[in-house]
Design a protein around this motif. Sequence first.
Motif: not given
Length: 520
Positions: A308-325
């Motif tokens: 569960m936490v692996g999924g949370l880690f990946v989606s949190s980092l990915t979504s944050g970077r794409i939202i900034t871009r």
Amino acid sequence: MTHRQVMEALSGLLLAMFVAMLSSTVVSNALPRIVSDLHGSQTGYTWVVVATMLAMTATTPIWGKLADLVNKKLLVQLALVIYIVGSLVASIAPSMEVLIGARVVQGLGVGGLTALVQVILATMVSPRERGRYSGYLGAVFALATVSGPLIGGLIVDSALGWRGCFFVGLPFAVAAFFVLQKTLHLPVVKRPVRIDYLGATLIVAGVSILLIWVSLAGNQFAWGSATSAALVIGGLLVLAAAVYVEARVAADPIIPLRLFRDRTVTLATIASVLIGVAMFGSTVYLSQYFQVARGMSPTEAGLMSIAMVGGLFVSSLTSGRIITRTGLWKRWLVGGMAFVVVGLLLLGTIDEKTPLVQVGAFMLVLGLGLGATMQNLVLAVQNNVTMSDMGAASSVVAFFRTMGGSIGISALGALLSHQVAVKVTDGLHGLGIATTSHESHSVPDLATLPGPVQAVFQHAFGESFGHIFLVAAPFAMLALVCVALIKEVPLRTSNLEPNAEASPEVAAELHHGLVEESKR
């Protein structure tokens, strides 16, 4: 602030966030052992968690309001000290009652850390850039969530025992205190502090009364009894009084009701309550499922949380970077909530015989959804309010999420306790063993039970856990509807745009103008 200055200041904040998350996750795998050693019940198990959640819920708006008025660095350091005191008391607790009281003190500190980290980050960087740094917060959240159960499991299985779990966060808390002293330099706002203590007291009293009713009804007294009616009516009256005080009496209310004139704030608040019920109410019992229903050790249960936490880690980092871009955030909220709904429905099918690979895959889906939802819901609210309301607005979202979590943990814990008690009683009667009410509601140490009795408890817990996720799923569905109705406003590129801060519509116009200018 330059990126380097932000990262230097963020280092201490990330340590503080790690401490806050570790306080709950490191204990999760120890809870079955703690409750067994201190001769507690399923209700006691629930309240060790709820006590911290309730203290967080009650104090989050106060911390947020103080952040709008006084030195933010001093507040974070004070929250760390309170957390340290609570941890030390919990580590020597001789009974469930003392442990629950110590968890309340821990919750006071954790409430400050979770609220203030978001507020300080919002002070340092613009909404457009905040997605990038929120990704770091999400990653730390994931790291604490995955390492906490593992560390806790190893400590419980070691010579230190479960009491060692309350010491593990102390070095990080002390380190965070000194790192913040060195790296965090923010302007000190000197304004008269007017804290709405009456409103805060009424809010926590009303929520507490209702949580006590949910936790004890069906065990200590009947759902339809006079005691039950008195608790419900009393809790609702106290909450009604809290709303009146916040709207008419308090000069500087803990929860400024004018914030809810904004559609985004209102929908995000409702979604936060529902997410809290679904997320905390269901996931907090996962470690108990692995240990009691599947007979795992605390360390093995910790390893299962990686999915569960692996999924949370990946989606949190990915979504944050794409939202900034891109500056676009709504698609991540909607997609994340859709994953949460699917994950809960899938977990609703598990029992004590479900293949562990299958359970892990379901947890991965839930983690992917939570990672894309939690930080970005706060970001959406922060983007729609002025800097003077940043602390109050950020803490309102956190407040209602933890309140929903407290309600979810209590309600689903009561449901779990009732279902397990019925199934254990029936199963033991089938073996010709008479039971008392206390025995059917207890959380046993499976290793000490005879094989047939052990199988009864494993079946009772395994089948009941699936029902908890199914009950949580409709709340996540309602949260998905709320998120879908939120209007997407482009993220502001500066904290210093007074016109944009005053109106989301002006923000949209300014953003359009900047895009056209960049094209030319």
